[in-house]
Design an enzyme around this catalytic site. Structure first.
Site, PDB file in Angstrom:
ATOM      1  N   VAL A   8       4.964   8.559  11.694  1.00 57.85           N
ATOM      2  CA  VAL A   8       3.988   9.082  12.868  1.00 57.85           C
ATOM      3  C   VAL A   8       2.852   9.649  12.240  1.00 57.85           C
ATOM      4  O   VAL A   8       3.079  10.693  11.535  1.00 57.85           O
ATOM      5  CB  VAL A   8       4.709   9.845  13.800  1.00 57.85           C
ATOM      6  CG1 VAL A   8       3.955  10.148  14.740  1.00 57.85           C
ATOM      7  CG2 VAL A   8       6.079   9.253  14.140  1.00 57.85           C
ATOM      8  N   THR A  37       0.902  -1.144  -0.066  1.00 54.67           N
ATOM      9  CA  THR A  37       0.120  -0.091  -0.074  1.00 54.67           C
ATOM     10  C   THR A  37       0.739   1.304   0.063  1.00 54.67           C
ATOM     11  O   THR A  37       0.623   1.985  -0.735  1.00 54.67           O
ATOM     12  CB  THR A  37      -0.991  -0.038   1.036  1.00 54.67           C
ATOM     13  OG1 THR A  37      -1.940  -1.019   1.304  1.00 54.67           O
ATOM     14  CG2 THR A  37      -1.997   1.242   1.234  1.00 54.67           C
ATOM     15  N   LYS A  40       5.014   5.160  17.854  1.00 54.27           N
ATOM     16  CA  LYS A  40       4.947   6.292  17.336  1.00 54.27           C
ATOM     17  C   LYS A  40       5.166   7.370  18.502  1.00 54.27           C
ATOM     18  O   LYS A  40       6.005   8.321  18.346  1.00 54.27           O
ATOM     19  CB  LYS A  40       3.675   6.606  16.700  1.00 54.27           C
ATOM     20  CG  LYS A  40       3.386   5.806  15.454  1.00 54.27           C
ATOM     21  CD  LYS A  40       1.658   5.821  15.104  1.00 54.27           C
ATOM     22  CE  LYS A  40       1.549   4.793  13.782  1.00 54.27           C
ATOM     23  NZ  LYS A  40       0.244   4.814  13.571  1.00 54.27           N
ATOM     24  N   LYS A  84       7.918   2.807  11.680  1.00 56.33           N
ATOM     25  CA  LYS A  84       7.910   3.273  13.004  1.00 56.33           C
ATOM     26  C   LYS A  84       8.438   2.020  14.169  1.00 56.33           C
ATOM     27  O   LYS A  84       9.223   2.280  14.988  1.00 56.33           O
ATOM     28  CB  LYS A  84       6.514   3.584  13.416  1.00 56.33           C
ATOM     29  CG  LYS A  84       5.334   2.312  13.313  1.00 56.33           C
ATOM     30  CD  LYS A  84       4.240   2.798  12.924  1.00 56.33           C
ATOM     31  CE  LYS A  84       4.053   2.881  11.366  1.00 56.33           C
ATOM     32  NZ  LYS A  84       2.939   3.207  10.749  1.00 56.33           N
TER      33      LYS A  84
END
Lengths: 430, 430
Positions: free
Chosen positions: B134, B14, B207, B107
């Protein structure tokens, strides 16, 4: 880059003194983030004796900001004087001409001379930065110019004047008239003695012109901003808008209509549940809609010494780190001189009518709107009771153009059922 | 800098495919903003045949992402594979080792190895950027590392996992149980088949650890994040919190307690009228409180191909422009290894008790709280009627520590008036 970055600070009012204080208070942290010491070496201001809450001893003092900008020991001029021309412009040009960087909070200067100053900076290989010029402490210039730079922006919007939003918030919350809230805002220091620059929309329009240039790669075109202030807004419309689930905001909107640039800074209705609808008090908000990212909302203090200094020092740190990017996101030569859109894109409108309280009056209005193809989404007789044979009628239209609407309202106003000038305010879909 | 910036794209899921599509769709605009062409030259992914909605013809294809990272014609590696170790880590290290820049959405990798990777980037004179790691499309890494860099940050907070916020929003709005909403979210694609990484809080904690490092100049310390997911939250507490004017959010909070770093990613109550309280659905929000700027709120899409690609391409454009700044805002050697705060700062708490519905029960609770100095702000018997001699009692305390509260609740739980385990949830002042 272990040499200190040497700052010349022009202007020691709220903004300039705030910068001096922040650079002093967070000197270690700023040096760590900048990768080098950031040191104010020279200042310029009118009154040398005034206590500004920061130690200025040992700094060179120039009477003339242009002389400050020309000092060989100044690597970067912080222009915190304001004004669209005069000393601020002269000092900025003087600094850029010799390759010194400029960081400014001056929205008026950039709104009028942004493209020329950006070109001057590029010619000299200097940076021109202005985060503080738009929405105070909100890092929205950086967001548009860098953080969202991969996006084709569909629309950028902002509530960019805290004074106006404060006045509108209190008018609605307390049911007070414009003049009363303005007087209170002046007493509390939220509005200037001469408030026309704020409440007339000029200040916010300056900022919108800068956001539009960043968003669309167009030449700053302040004169192309369709501007209308909040000083003509009636409490009645604020209250009626609320009844219908809206709030009235002085909302800046910029978008491309094909090759044409639409820039508006005018009172609009926005849904009460939208981010703008929920924005209260002096806080500012910027919303960016990008093709990849979707919608980004940024909110924060739009004015004041601390937030403005935060923005200026961020620009200073970027420059200290050696960042190099065009003032408006693309090289000045690529900024397009977009034609101005002739009017706003189609939208729904809120209409308030004072009508004779007699059979057939509503039918006349519906017919006038229908004749030009304006269809009605909602029509309500307001909770205000008819007085002296007069009824208040509120209408929310489906999407239409301002031109069509105005032609229909002219027909209504000229008819014998109209008891007062119709009011129409755009509903911005947000 | 008129040479193209040549990208190696590792991972074509994606995120990676989104980056390829965005670079192609907005190529002209990106080149204008970057000051040079940005060109994908080589890719790496498992399945070569899959249709990803973007033309990959003519690009070099490497089976091994480490080989991709090592290609002499790759100036910048976009790492879009994910995973805290394995190929993502190896490829990132390989690119940095030879001085190639890395832009990553990973992350987990940075939460575990951020300080070491930042140091490796600096040694090689390469950039390591991670805006996409993030809060998806929200340019919050840039805001903390650059746009607010002049501030001493008091507190950084975030709703950083869209899946959790979606589940909590629907639980409250529709009165549905956690398991039912989760199943629906999985059906709609808002939650993974194995949701534990999201609903257990790990993803959001990754994050938060990155935001904390940026905000405070500390070494990334993921293991120091006190983490608790939403999977144990009861619908009863969500409903009772709403009755009291609060909402429950999986809220990340980081602040310094003197020299110690407090990092929490846990369900908290927030005022319904606060920015976090008004946040609905999959949207993320980051709030930064700085000493100069005050409070900045940023809101936007926290996941998805488009928003993540927006963030990655922004980093790529920065690097194309020649920007140079340390990954976590200060040089890696200056990142402090802060000790971990032993517990959260004092706060008010929400308490739910199941008590025997008989005289003296409330008095016992009040006495237990009073004995350790916990004072009560509000105490109400819930709208739930007592059943079978059991009453639900809700308490909002004044500010206290978790330790005091737990000692008092242990006394209550052990008493004969307690009909079930007490629930206590922190109220974060926002």
């Amino acid at each position: 880059m272990t040499e200190p970055l040497r700052i010349g600070l022009a202007g020691l009012g709220t903004v300039g003194a705030g910068v001096a204080r922040l650079l002093a208070a967070n000197a270690d942290l700023i040096a760590a983030r900048a990768g080098r010491e950031v040191r104010v070496v020279a200042v310029s201001a009118r009154d040398r004796a005034k206590d500004r809450g920061v130690d200025l001893a040992g700094l060179a003092w120039e009477e003339d900001p242009v002389a400050l900008a020309g000092r060989a020991d100044v690597d970067l001029l912080v222009e915190a004087m304001g004004g669209e021309s005069g000393p601020a412009k002269a000092a900025t040009e003087a600094a850029l001409a010799r390759g010194a960087h400029v960081v400014t909070a001056n929205k008026a200067l950039l709104a009028h001379h942004g493209a020329a100053l950006a070109a001057a900076a590029e010619r000299a290989g200097a940076e021109l930065r202005f985060e503080a010029a738009v929405a105070g402490g909100i890092p929205c210039v950086k967001a548009l110019g860098e953080g969202l730079a991969g996006n084709r922006v569909a629309r950028v919007m902002g509530v960019l004047n805290g004074t106006c939003n404060y006045i509108l918030t209190r008018m609605e919350a307390e049911g007070l008239a414009y003049a009363d809230v303005l007087a209170d805002a002046q007493r509390l220091g939220y509005a200037e003695a001469d408030p026309s620059f704020d409440v007339g929309g000029t200040d916010a329009a300056h900022k919108l012109a800068l956001l539009a240039a960043l968003a669309f790669g167009t030449r700053v075109d302040f004169d192309g901003v369709m501007t209308e202030g909040i000083d003509k807004l009636s409490l009645a419309d604020i209250a009626h808008a609320a009844e219908l689930g809206f709030r009235i905001k002085l909302l800046g909107v910029a978008r491309m209509q094909g090759e044409a640039l639409e820039q508006r800074m005018r009172p609009c209705l926005v849904p009460a549940a939208s981010p703008f609808g929920k924005l209260e008090g002096v806080t500012n908000m910027v919303v960016v809609e990008g093709d990849a990212v979707g919608r980004i909302v940024m909110e924060g203090p739009g004015a004041g010494g601390g937030p403005t200094a935060s923005a200026i020092v961020a620009d200073v740190i970027d420059i200290a780190r050696g960042a190099h990017s065009p003032a408006f996101g693309v090289p000045a030569a690529l900024l397009r001189a977009a034609p101005r859109a002739e009017s706003g894109a189609p939208a729904a409108y809120y209409i308030r009518l004072a009508l004779a309280d007699r059979p057939g009056a509503l039918g006349r209005v519906a017919a006038a709107l229908g004749a030009v193809g304006v269809s009605i989404h909602r029509m309500v007789q307001s909770a205000d009771e008819a007085e002296g044979g007069e009824a208040t009628v509120l209408i929310v239209t489906h999407e239409t153009t301002r031109e069509r609407l105005d032609s229909a309202l002219a027909v209504v106003a000229a008819s014998d059922v109209s008891m007062g000038a119709p009011v129409a305010i755009r509903i911005e879909p947000v």
